[in-house]
Design an enzyme around this catalytic site. Structure first.
Site, PDB file in Angstrom:
ATOM      1  N   PRO A   3       0.831  -1.206   0.000  1.00  0.00           N
ATOM      2  CA  PRO A   3       0.000   0.000   0.000  1.00  0.00           C
ATOM      3  C   PRO A   3       0.869   1.261   0.000  1.00  0.00           C
ATOM      4  CG  PRO A   3      -0.819  -1.593   1.587  1.00  0.00           C
ATOM      5  CD  PRO A   3       0.501  -2.106   1.102  1.00  0.00           C
ATOM      6  N   GLU A   4       0.574   2.177  -0.906  1.00  0.00           N
ATOM      7  CA  GLU A   4       1.333   3.414  -1.008  1.00  0.00           C
ATOM      8  C   GLU A   4       0.527   4.559  -0.402  1.00  0.00           C
ATOM      9  OE1 GLU A   4       3.048   3.926  -4.894  1.00  0.00           O
ATOM     10  OE2 GLU A   4       3.737   1.851  -4.964  1.00  0.00           O
TER      11      GLU A   4
END
Length: 275
Positions: A3-4
């Site tokens: 997840p960014e």
């Protein structure tokens, strides 16, 4: 896929709405460690704390509690937060369960165990945990500008793609969004950061901010493990121009996109129209 920033921002906003003002009644820990040991979650000072705020720093979430305590979270490759009834049977990879009272629970799930979750003390209300002191500026902040870029890049021989992903320079611009910003601005990921002009830096930074904001609007990008707090997925994957499209035709010049490895990560780009 890790997840960014947009994914973590999306989770953080939902978590803030759900948790603020609620009390952590109890904590159950079912594994000794994730990326780091989970011993801090067994601190007797954690149960009874109320949640005051949830905020993001880079790809970390800080859940601030009463008396300057906090929970620090990083989702690694497969970390997921769930809000489910406390009575629901625990699944295999739910490693930590927070009892929120009134029959509700918050659960931290992570099949690959690369995530981080710890209970810590802040120096003061609203402070940043010491663990995050080495992080660079936020990409959506005013501090992330062309002047800052050129000042930091002037002596760096690092490739432009790797420079954008250097968390000590700017935090949270991960592989997906660095790839997309470079494609959209026509800049080669192979360029040296120190060779980027002020005008090119202005264009690139504007595109990074635009892409991140747009991804936040649609809930981030989902390929595999990432899920929002309610279990739904992000929609930005439908708007990707380069990431994940190696071998497909460039939407600008109709020639094939190529992929290379940079810093251990896959970079997809168009060698014909990214210079």
């Amino acid at each position: 896929m890790m997840p960014e920033l947009p994914e973590v921002e999306t989770i953080g906003r939902a978590l803030k709405e759900y948790l603020t003002g609620r009390q952590i009644v109890g904590v159950e820990v079912f594994t000794p460690r994730l990326r780091e040991p989970l011993d801090s979650l067994k601190d007797p000072r954690l149960p009874g704390r109320k949640v005051l705020d949830v905020r993001r720093r880079g790809r970390y979430l800080i859940v601030e509690l009463t008396d300057n305590f906090a929970l620090l979270m990083h989702f690694g490759m497969s970390g997921v937060l769930k809000t489910v009834p406390l009575a629901q049977e625990r699944s295999k990879h739910e490693h930590v369960i927070f009892d929120l009272g009134s029959g509700d629970s918050l659960r931290f799930e992570c099949p690959r165990r690369f995530s981080l979750l710890k209970f810590l003390k802040l120096s003061e209300a609203g402070a940043e945990p010491e663990e995050l002191s080495a992080l660079g500026v936020e990409p959506l902040s005013d501090e992330f500008n062309a002047g800052y870029f050129c000042q930091c890049a002037q002596k760096r021989k690092l490739s432009l793609k790797e420079f954008l992903m250097d968390n000590s320079f700017v935090t949270g611009v991960g592989n997906i969004y660095a790839t997309e910003a470079l494609f959209n601005t026509g800049l080669s990921p192979l360029r040296k950061a120190c060779d980027v002009t002020l005008m090119e830096a202005e264009k690139l930074i504007a595109e990074v901010k635009n892409i991140l904001q747009r991804s936040i609007e649609v809930g981030g990008t989902t390929f595999s493990d990432y899920r929002q707090l309610d279990g739904s997925t992000g929609k930005y994957v439908l708007e990707l121009n380069a990431y994940g499209r190696s071998g497909e035709l460039c939407r600008r010049c109709d020639l094939p996109l190529e992929s290379i490895k940079q810093g251990g990560r896959t970079t997809v780009f168009c060698p014909h129209c990214q210079h």
